[in-house]
Design an enzyme around this catalytic site. Sequence first.
Site, PDB file in Angstrom:
ATOM      1  N   ARG A 163       0.824  -1.217   0.000  1.00  0.00           N
ATOM      2  CA  ARG A 163       0.000   0.000   0.000  1.00  0.00           C
ATOM      3  C   ARG A 163       0.861   1.272   0.000  1.00  0.00           C
ATOM      4  O   ARG A 163       0.512   2.271   0.641  1.00  0.00           O
ATOM      5  CB  ARG A 163      -0.939   0.032   1.217  1.00  0.00           C
ATOM      6  CG  ARG A 163      -2.047  -0.994   1.174  1.00  0.00           C
ATOM      7  CD  ARG A 163      -2.979  -0.758   0.000  1.00  0.00           C
ATOM      8  NE  ARG A 163      -4.215  -1.485   0.141  1.00  0.00           N
ATOM      9  CZ  ARG A 163      -4.423  -2.739  -0.276  1.00  0.00           C
ATOM     10  NH1 ARG A 163      -3.441  -3.405  -0.873  1.00  0.00           N
ATOM     11  NH2 ARG A 163      -5.593  -3.319  -0.120  1.00  0.00           N
ATOM     12  N   SER A 237     -11.075  -0.630   2.799  1.00  0.00           N
ATOM     13  CA  SER A 237     -10.358  -0.704   4.073  1.00  0.00           C
ATOM     14  C   SER A 237     -10.027   0.712   4.540  1.00  0.00           C
ATOM     15  O   SER A 237      -9.437   1.483   3.786  1.00  0.00           O
ATOM     16  CB  SER A 237      -9.048  -1.463   3.906  1.00  0.00           C
ATOM     17  OG  SER A 237      -9.281  -2.747   3.409  1.00  0.00           O
ATOM     18  N   GLU A 333      -5.521   4.062   5.997  1.00  0.00           N
ATOM     19  CA  GLU A 333      -5.182   3.882   4.577  1.00  0.00           C
ATOM     20  C   GLU A 333      -5.803   5.023   3.779  1.00  0.00           C
ATOM     21  O   GLU A 333      -5.288   5.447   2.751  1.00  0.00           O
ATOM     22  CB  GLU A 333      -5.727   2.527   4.105  1.00  0.00           C
ATOM     23  CG  GLU A 333      -5.220   2.125   2.751  1.00  0.00           C
ATOM     24  CD  GLU A 333      -6.067   1.063   2.097  1.00  0.00           C
ATOM     25  OE1 GLU A 333      -7.072   1.424   1.470  1.00  0.00           O
ATOM     26  OE2 GLU A 333      -5.700  -0.119   2.206  1.00  0.00           O
TER      27      GLU A 333
HETATM   28  N1  EPU Z   1     -10.944 -10.488   9.852  1.00  0.00           N
HETATM   29  C1  EPU Z   1     -11.686 -10.580  11.000  1.00  0.00           C
HETATM   30  N2  EPU Z   1     -12.737  -9.750  11.160  1.00  0.00           N
HETATM   31  C2  EPU Z   1     -13.095  -8.850  10.222  1.00  0.00           C
HETATM   32  C3  EPU Z   1     -12.331  -8.753   9.061  1.00  0.00           C
HETATM   33  C4  EPU Z   1     -11.259  -9.576   8.892  1.00  0.00           C
HETATM   34  O1  EPU Z   1     -11.419 -11.394  11.884  1.00  0.00           O
HETATM   35  O2  EPU Z   1     -14.080  -8.138  10.467  1.00  0.00           O
HETATM   36  C5  EPU Z   1      -9.800 -11.400   9.673  1.00  0.00           C
HETATM   37  C6  EPU Z   1     -10.213 -12.741   9.106  1.00  0.00           C
HETATM   38  O3  EPU Z   1      -9.506 -13.743   9.769  1.00  0.00           O
HETATM   39  C7  EPU Z   1      -9.745 -12.706   7.686  1.00  0.00           C
HETATM   40  C8  EPU Z   1      -8.554 -11.784   7.770  1.00  0.00           C
HETATM   41  O4  EPU Z   1      -8.878 -10.866   8.800  1.00  0.00           O
HETATM   42  O5  EPU Z   1      -9.397 -13.953   7.225  1.00  0.00           O
HETATM   43  C9  EPU Z   1      -8.291 -11.027   6.491  1.00  0.00           C
HETATM   44  O6  EPU Z   1      -9.495 -10.419   6.064  1.00  0.00           O
HETATM   45  P1  EPU Z   1      -9.782 -10.159   4.505  1.00  0.00           P
HETATM   46  O7  EPU Z   1      -9.528 -11.389   3.745  1.00  0.00           O
HETATM   47  O8  EPU Z   1     -11.134  -9.545   4.389  1.00  0.00           O
HETATM   48  O9  EPU Z   1      -8.658  -9.154   4.094  1.00  0.00           O
HETATM   49  P2  EPU Z   1      -8.089  -7.839   4.801  1.00  0.00           P
HETATM   50  O10 EPU Z   1      -6.689  -8.117   5.195  1.00  0.00           O
HETATM   51  O11 EPU Z   1      -9.020  -7.373   5.866  1.00  0.00           O
HETATM   52  C10 EPU Z   1      -7.092  -6.856   2.600  1.00  0.00           C
HETATM   53  C11 EPU Z   1      -7.138  -5.546   1.857  1.00  0.00           C
HETATM   54  C12 EPU Z   1      -8.445  -5.414   1.079  1.00  0.00           C
HETATM   55  C13 EPU Z   1      -8.551  -6.601   0.119  1.00  0.00           C
HETATM   56  C14 EPU Z   1      -8.492  -7.894   0.947  1.00  0.00           C
HETATM   57  C15 EPU Z   1      -8.500  -9.142   0.088  1.00  0.00           C
HETATM   58  C16 EPU Z   1      -5.805  -4.036   3.215  1.00  0.00           C
HETATM   59  C17 EPU Z   1      -5.816  -2.861   4.137  1.00  0.00           C
HETATM   60  N3  EPU Z   1      -7.001  -4.446   2.809  1.00  0.00           N
HETATM   61  O12 EPU Z   1      -8.122  -6.791   3.588  1.00  0.00           O
HETATM   62  O13 EPU Z   1      -8.377  -4.220   0.317  1.00  0.00           O
HETATM   63  O14 EPU Z   1      -9.751  -6.547  -0.621  1.00  0.00           O
HETATM   64  O15 EPU Z   1      -7.267  -7.931   1.713  1.00  0.00           O
HETATM   65  O16 EPU Z   1      -7.289  -9.281  -0.553  1.00  0.00           O
HETATM   66  O17 EPU Z   1      -4.740  -4.512   2.861  1.00  0.00           O
HETATM   67  C18 EPU Z   1      -8.935  -1.920   0.351  1.00  0.00           C
HETATM   68  O18 EPU Z   1      -7.737  -1.684   0.392  1.00  0.00           O
HETATM   69  O19 EPU Z   1      -9.788  -0.999   0.311  1.00  0.00           O
HETATM   70  C19 EPU Z   1      -9.398  -3.300   0.394  1.00  0.00           C
HETATM   71  C20 EPU Z   1     -10.684  -3.624   0.472  1.00  0.00           C
END
Ligand code: EPU
Length: 337
Positions: A163, A237, A333
Amino acid sequence: MIIQENVSLKDLNTFGVMARARMFADIKSEEDLNALFSDEDIKQVPKLVLGGGSNMLFTKDYDGLVIHMNIQGISHRSEGNDVYLSAGGGEIWNNLVNFSVEHEFAGMENMSLIPGSVGASPVQNIGAYGVELMDVFHSCRAFEISSGLIRTFTRDECNFSYRDSIFKTTLKDLYIITKVTFKLSTVFSPKVTYGAIQEELDKRNKIKPTIKDISSVVSHIRVGKLPDPKTIGNAGSFFKNPIIPVGKFIQLQSNFPDIVHYPASQGFIKLAAGWLIEQCGWKGKILGQTGTWKNQALVIVNVGKASGNEIYNFSELIVASVQNRFDITLEREVNII
Ligand code: EPU
């Protein structure tokens, strides 16, 4: 070059918050930029470059000139199995992804449905479902504000990391990206490291998935997890996933054995901010006109007519909770204006 006055930005930010720009210019070409920056009257005016407005929170009116990047156009050329796909900075990111999928150019399909514009995509090295922009980025053209010259940046020159890029650090506010070229391929190898993708492919019985299948699966997962900014204001995010030293992680893990984490660069671990926020009891919680999304605590939503300040103050409560419970400082972010 027409400069409008007192323009509403409500439809130009995906949070859908009300804010006005004192001055506003819609840029359709590099020549427009040249004309704008040659104008003596606007030299001293503060300026804000706006792409798709999908990563921005306006907490007040903008007392300066908003430069809305609206350069259009998509073209491509092939060299063997490589395809160089170029797009004007004002193209909508997902339209470009759809174009690549329809033409069976492989590389962008995991980044389907990310909101925002092409010109903004390198700035924060957007990414999703196991692929980052830097994996397919070839080069970009950018307008140097001080000189009016166009410079081409190669992938290496952009200093991409999670990012992050040179446009957010050393060269912040010095260049405006006008066009981006991506290096894609006619040879397709699906990227399914992100567990949910394989799961959904299995459900659909796709043993040899196509580029279209991956795009469709990613879109399906996103729609299930993330709110559509057209109906519920949000900027994806709101915070970055924190990256912490291994030593600190081991300490945390002894107190919170279930802590969700991923490998990062040598000596560091990446945590899931969504998990940290959920553990603090914020998932799906609404206060007034704002809250976190029921399926993804990392996304802050505008459930009514929240002001930018209301959303910002809500995010402060989350930062304080996570700090208090885990001794981790969440970084936003989203850009705060
Ligand atoms: N999780 C929770 N609770 C929640 C959300 C997430 O426990 O409410 C845990 C879960 O274990 C899940 C893990 O966090 O498996 C990861 O969650 P997720 O797969 O939704 O991905 P993220 O790390 O929260 C990142 C990006 C997203 C992107 C997703 C999928 C960042 C800041 N965000 O989110 O990007 O879509 O991975 O690759 O890196 C964005 O930047 O706007 C965005 C949506």
